[in-house]
Scaffold this motif. Structure first.
Motif: not given
Length: 386
Positions: A69, A11, A94
């Motif tokens: 993301r 990401i 995440p």
């Protein structure tokens, strides 16, 4: 690194790429800041990033956005996984999914993973097989090796690779090609590669080189770059092979590679080329859109614009005009691209022949990812006799 931590690293890289940084620079920057990451971690992060670039439109639709993301969420959904299993916020993973992210994205369009303006250009090449072609672009390209037949045969090369943990199989109908079935990341460290028994080279390139009747005498690779095609030509015939590039630094590794392969290739700078006279064949593997290689280099499709394509067409025409006088009367001018676009291929050749009196098209061929591996075009032009 845990799977979640690897995804978070991807990401970070993707956010830098979306902001305009070249992907290799973004990967390098991350790796330098993550000294704890092992080779397996770096490979996994790279795989995530490249899988997303191949299917950026699909990932954006399924993930509900263009951020790193959102693209990572979309990748997991595209692969049939549950994003919530990795988006936990624990152990450098995440953060957990929001309610909006849990709700899911939208169904992607089947044409979302290439720039929309290129769709008619691709369809002109493959017609009714556009959907399979776009599907191929979303997958990773196989890894192919060219066996240097002056040094070893195919069974011997398979055995030599296996000793270093690389499994490969011969390709039906291709005299020099092996497809790697496992251990691809070990290739450059294995003895067979370091000793010049095999070279990395796509199947479509090998088919094109082997499908040309190279003349006896002197052959010039005019846009040699690293020299992969010059090496393949030298292995295929007994002619003298020469290599030139507008940037001679690109050929720096060619002499030692040729020595390992057991062939002789003389590199020529501009001054040396001017003293050489004419050649029996001149190869021009010209700069192009790379549209045939988009699953191998997916970033290229997102950088390409109509303006850049027009600029490349001008460069290609200029190279043909520069190279033609280097061909002896009755000799061959060989034109190659890794593009699927007619404007860079058949139209470019037709334009050259319309402007250069007496030149004739002797041969053309074009593979696509549906017929070989990468898309690759070649044409052989015959110079007028004196």
């Amino acid at each position: 690194m845990t799977p979640g931590a690897r995804l978070q690293a991807a990401i970070v890289v993707l956010d830098a790429w979306v902001a305009g940084m070249p992907v290799e620079q973004a990967l390098t920057n991350w790796a330098r800041s993550a000294r704890y990451a092992g080779s397996g971690d770096r490979a996994a992060v790279r795989d995530h990033v490249y899988d997303i670039m191949r299917a950026r439109g699909t990932c954006a639709a399924l993930g509900g956005g263009e951020t790193g993301r959102a693209l990572a969420i979309g990748l997991l959904r595209m692969q049939g996984g549950d994003p919530a299993a990795l988006f936990t916020g624990q152990g450098h993973a995440p953060d957990a999914l929001s309610e909006a992210e849990l709700a899911g994205g939208t169904e992607p369009a089947g044409t979302a993973d290439v720039p929309g303006w290129t769709l008619p250009l691709l369809e002109a090449r493959v017609g009714g097989e556009l959907a399979p072609l776009l599907g191929a672009f979303r997958s990773r390209a196989p890894v192919y090796l060219r066996v240097n037949l002056r040094r070893i045969d195919l069974p011997g090369s398979v055995a030599a690779l296996a000793r270093d943990g690389v499994a490969a199989e011969p390709v039906a109908g291709a005299a020099t090609a092996l497809v790697v079935t496992s251990g691809a990341r070990r290739i450059k460290s294995c003895t067979a590669y370091q000793d010049g028994l095999v070279e990395l080279q796509d199947l479509s390139v090998q088919r094109a080189v082997r499908g040309i009747d190279w003349p006896e005498g002197r052959i010039l690779d005019y846009c040699a770059g690293g020299g992969g095609k010059a090496l393949a030509i030298a292995d295929a015939c007994g002619s003298q092979v020469f290599a030139h590039d507008a940037n001679p630094g690109r050929m720096a590794d060619l002499p030692p590679r040729a020595e390992r392969a057991g062939v002789v290739i003389r590199t020529l700078d501009r001054a040396a080329l001017a003293r050489m006279g004419r050649f029996d064949a001149v190869l021009c593997d010209v700069p192009c859109s790379g549209s045939g290689t988009w699953r191998r280099d997916p970033e290229a499709k997102w950088r390409l614009t109509p303006e850049r394509l027009a600029e490349l067409e001008r460069v290609q025409a200029a190279i043909l005009a520069e190279a033609a006088p280097l061909v002896r009367p009755g000799g061959s001018l060989v034109y190659m691209t890794c593009s699927l676009f007619h404007a860079e291929n058949e139209a470019q050749i037709a334009r050259f022949c319309a402007q250069a009196t007496g030149w004739q098209v002797a041969q053309t061929g074009c593979d696509t990812p549906l017929s070989a591996s990468d898309g690759f075009f070649h044409a052989v032009l015959r110079a007028p006799e004196a």
